[in-house]
Write a protein that holds these residues in place. Structure first.
Motif, PDB file in Angstrom:
ATOM      1  N   ALA A 189      66.702  61.215  36.790  1.00 28.35           N
ATOM      2  CA  ALA A 189      66.616  60.658  38.140  1.00 28.35           C
ATOM      3  C   ALA A 189      66.464  61.733  39.212  1.00 28.35           C
ATOM      4  CB  ALA A 189      67.860  59.813  38.436  1.00 28.35           C
ATOM      5  N   CYS A 190      67.113  62.882  38.992  1.00 30.30           N
ATOM      6  CA  CYS A 190      67.199  63.888  40.064  1.00 30.30           C
ATOM      7  C   CYS A 190      66.666  65.255  39.643  1.00 30.30           C
ATOM      8  CB  CYS A 190      68.652  64.050  40.520  1.00 30.30           C
ATOM      9  SG  CYS A 190      69.480  62.505  40.916  1.00 30.30           S
ATOM     10  N   GLY A 191      66.275  65.393  38.397  1.00 28.34           N
ATOM     11  CA  GLY A 191      65.715  66.658  37.932  1.00 28.34           C
ATOM     12  C   GLY A 191      66.697  67.467  37.103  1.00 28.34           C
ATOM     13  N   SER A 192      66.136  68.394  36.324  1.00 31.12           N
ATOM     14  CA  SER A 192      66.974  69.150  35.390  1.00 31.12           C
ATOM     15  C   SER A 192      67.923  70.097  36.114  1.00 31.12           C
ATOM     16  CB  SER A 192      66.105  69.931  34.400  1.00 31.12           C
ATOM     17  OG  SER A 192      65.267  70.819  35.091  1.00 31.12           O
ATOM     18  N   GLN A 193      67.514  70.575  37.292  1.00 26.87           N
ATOM     19  CA  GLN A 193      68.421  71.470  38.025  1.00 26.87           C
ATOM     20  C   GLN A 193      69.684  70.746  38.468  1.00 26.87           C
ATOM     21  OE1 GLN A 193      66.116  73.403  41.165  1.00 26.87           O
ATOM     22  NE2 GLN A 193      66.309  75.324  40.029  1.00 26.87           N
ATOM     23  N   ALA A 194      69.529  69.490  38.870  1.00 26.43           N
ATOM     24  CA  ALA A 194      70.698  68.710  39.299  1.00 26.43           C
ATOM     25  C   ALA A 194      71.665  68.505  38.130  1.00 26.43           C
ATOM     26  CB  ALA A 194      70.257  67.361  39.865  1.00 26.43           C
ATOM     27  N   ALA A 195      71.113  68.227  36.954  1.00 23.88           N
ATOM     28  CA  ALA A 195      71.972  68.021  35.781  1.00 23.88           C
ATOM     29  C   ALA A 195      72.650  69.324  35.365  1.00 23.88           C
ATOM     30  CB  ALA A 195      71.158  67.446  34.631  1.00 23.88           C
ATOM     31  N   GLU A 196      71.900  70.428  35.460  1.00 25.31           N
ATOM     32  CA  GLU A 196      72.477  71.741  35.127  1.00 25.31           C
ATOM     33  C   GLU A 196      73.614  72.086  36.073  1.00 25.31           C
ATOM     34  OE1 GLU A 196      72.160  73.987  32.536  1.00 25.31           O
ATOM     35  OE2 GLU A 196      71.320  72.054  31.953  1.00 25.31           O
ATOM     36  N   LYS A 197      73.376  71.808  37.351  1.00 29.68           N
ATOM     37  CA  LYS A 197      74.390  72.112  38.353  1.00 29.68           C
ATOM     38  C   LYS A 197      75.665  71.308  38.093  1.00 29.68           C
ATOM     39  CE  LYS A 197      75.171  72.058  43.364  1.00 29.68           C
ATOM     40  NZ  LYS A 197      74.674  71.592  44.663  1.00 29.68           N
ATOM     41  N   ALA A 198      75.496  70.020  37.822  1.00 32.11           N
ATOM     42  CA  ALA A 198      76.679  69.172  37.573  1.00 32.11           C
ATOM     43  C   ALA A 198      77.439  69.663  36.342  1.00 32.11           C
ATOM     44  CB  ALA A 198      76.255  67.716  37.397  1.00 32.11           C
ATOM     45  N   SER A 199      76.722  69.964  35.262  1.00 28.44           N
ATOM     46  CA  SER A 199      77.442  70.375  34.041  1.00 28.44           C
ATOM     47  C   SER A 199      78.078  71.741  34.227  1.00 28.44           C
ATOM     48  CB  SER A 199      76.534  70.341  32.811  1.00 28.44           C
ATOM     49  OG  SER A 199      75.465  71.219  32.951  1.00 28.44           O
ATOM     50  N   MET A 200      77.445  72.615  35.034  1.00 22.59           N
ATOM     51  CA  MET A 200      78.042  73.928  35.288  1.00 22.59           C
ATOM     52  C   MET A 200      79.306  73.776  36.124  1.00 22.59           C
ATOM     53  SD  MET A 200      76.262  77.339  36.836  1.00 22.59           S
ATOM     54  CE  MET A 200      76.669  76.876  38.514  1.00 22.59           C
ATOM     55  N   ARG A 245      72.738  67.495  24.336  1.00 21.96           N
ATOM     56  CA  ARG A 245      71.496  67.009  24.928  1.00 21.96           C
ATOM     57  C   ARG A 245      70.714  66.068  24.029  1.00 21.96           C
ATOM     58  NH1 ARG A 245      69.733  70.592  28.980  1.00 21.96           N
ATOM     59  NH2 ARG A 245      71.262  72.234  29.355  1.00 21.96           N
ATOM     60  N   ASP A 246      71.124  66.002  22.763  1.00 24.61           N
ATOM     61  CA  ASP A 246      70.354  65.220  21.792  1.00 24.61           C
ATOM     62  C   ASP A 246      70.957  63.816  21.691  1.00 24.61           C
ATOM     63  OD1 ASP A 246      69.097  64.103  19.658  1.00 24.61           O
ATOM     64  OD2 ASP A 246      69.583  65.706  18.234  1.00 24.61           O
ATOM     65  N   ALA A 284      75.379  60.243  31.155  1.00 25.94           N
ATOM     66  CA  ALA A 284      75.296  60.347  32.617  1.00 25.94           C
ATOM     67  C   ALA A 284      74.523  61.597  33.022  1.00 25.94           C
ATOM     68  CB  ALA A 284      76.694  60.355  33.229  1.00 25.94           C
ATOM     69  N   LEU A 285      74.766  62.705  32.333  1.00 25.28           N
ATOM     70  CA  LEU A 285      74.032  63.936  32.659  1.00 25.28           C
ATOM     71  C   LEU A 285      72.544  63.772  32.357  1.00 25.28           C
ATOM     72  CD1 LEU A 285      76.657  66.546  31.418  1.00 25.28           C
ATOM     73  CD2 LEU A 285      75.764  66.378  33.760  1.00 25.28           C
ATOM     74  N   ALA A 286      72.223  63.097  31.259  1.00 28.30           N
ATOM     75  CA  ALA A 286      70.808  62.868  30.925  1.00 28.30           C
ATOM     76  C   ALA A 286      70.163  61.953  31.966  1.00 28.30           C
ATOM     77  CB  ALA A 286      70.686  62.264  29.526  1.00 28.30           C
ATOM     78  N   PHE A 287      70.924  60.992  32.476  1.00 26.36           N
ATOM     79  CA  PHE A 287      70.406  60.124  33.541  1.00 26.36           C
ATOM     80  C   PHE A 287      70.134  60.930  34.808  1.00 26.36           C
ATOM     81  CE2 PHE A 287      71.492  57.825  37.445  1.00 26.36           C
ATOM     82  CZ  PHE A 287      70.410  56.945  37.483  1.00 26.36           C
ATOM     83  N   VAL A 288      71.074  61.797  35.168  1.00 27.10           N
ATOM     84  CA  VAL A 288      70.882  62.637  36.355  1.00 27.10           C
ATOM     85  C   VAL A 288      69.628  63.505  36.186  1.00 27.10           C
ATOM     86  CG1 VAL A 288      71.839  64.597  37.653  1.00 27.10           C
ATOM     87  CG2 VAL A 288      73.291  62.626  37.111  1.00 27.10           C
TER      88      VAL A 288
END
Lengths: 200, 200
Positions: A173-184, A192-193, A166-170
């Motif tokens: 779809a929404c950029g690496s900052q969005a995924a970083e924010k969600a995981s933080m 990530r692999d 799901a994080l890789a999809f975000v």
């Protein structure tokens, strides 16, 4: 690609769903700006009972954006649903309309049983792998993967792997900052692999 | 220590709970032999609405084993509950009877507000840390930790940290094989170091 129009995520829920298959990705999406998540069931609104006896409320298929992202969890309930042609047919119809389809754990068996994954690369829960393979002989099953992307289909390995998918999809779809924010915000230490699978 | 009599885990649920705070540990316990998990609310059986709009059914406090393990999630609902002396008082009473008490994320603020953590070491969500500290000035708050154990109290950092804390508890209560089995079935890549906190 979704940030202009918002991101509708529809998670299909059925009796015998695995709780973390649903609520791992659910938590990712509620921590993603612009995403809306709904739990729905194909047979109409009501309560569904997951593993461990948890009871959650769902809306019906008429209450979701049928062109939203579809996410399919696994769980023991998949064992009977793979034989329910009407149910898997409805799922296949929704999958056809969806721009992105994700499965967690044995959720991929539900798509495979409907023929939707024929000719595609996909993965599933390592512990249930042989059974899942039997539900779709024409699928190119990849055992050694945390998740697999083939076109609009993203299938993940067991339970927790859904969070990484799901994080890789975000991220896509929404950029690496969005995924970083969600995981933080989740304080989740990402894997990530997609090819790293210590459980295969 | 629990394998003779079984392990009852009671997760208190309230409006504005964080879904993964509940369902991360929930998944750990339903993958632990002999454990039984119940979602309950202090104000009686009914539906509770979590972040993202998820609705789950709970039993009342009379339907749980009040001497079971108590787990307290976080979420935005804690912001009002810390000021509800009746609610936190009931929680404190249950905590006093419980042989083990765990909190996830801002769940520790609920115990702190009731005075239960006075003089003890505890942690919480890194992003809400200053607010949590303000709810219990006599608590020895540890910011840089994934989870903290002090006597029968185990408090974890944000959201996903609850999964690591729950697995460490299973290891202590039921043995390392039980924790290994649960993490393998969940395909969860464990963080075993309670002091490792990349989000602090």
């Amino acid at each position: 690609m979704f940030d202009q129009m918002g991101l509708d995520i529809n998670i299909v829920v059925f009796d015998g769903f695995e709780p973390l298959d649903v609520f791992g990705p659910f938590e990712v999406f509620i921590n993603t700006d612009g995403a809306r998540v709904r739990l729905f069931s194909l047979d109409g609104p009501g309560m569904k009972v997951g593993e461990g006896g948890v009871r959650v409320e769902t809306v019906g298929p008429e209450d979701i954006n049928s062109q939203g992202v579809l996410l399919i969890p696994g769980g023991s309930g998949t064992r009977t649903l793979v034989g329910d042609d009407q149910w898997t047919g409805q799922l296949a119809s929704l999958a056809a309309r969806s721009p992105q389809v994700m499965t967690v754990c044995t959720g991929s068996a539900l798509l495979a049983a409907a023929g939707v994954l024929d000719g595609r690369r996909a993965t599933s829960n390592d512990l249930a792998f042989d059974w899942v393979v039997s539900t779709g002989e024409r699928v190119d099953w990849i055992k050694d993967a945390r998740w697999v992307v083939d076109g609009k289909f993203r299938t993940s390995s067991g339970i927790s792997a859904g969070i990484d998918m799901a994080l890789a999809f975000v991220e896509d779809a929404c950029g690496s900052q969005a995924a970083e924010k969600a995981s933080m915000q989740m304080e989740y230490i990402r894997n990530r692999d997609s090819g790293y699978d210590p459980f295969a």
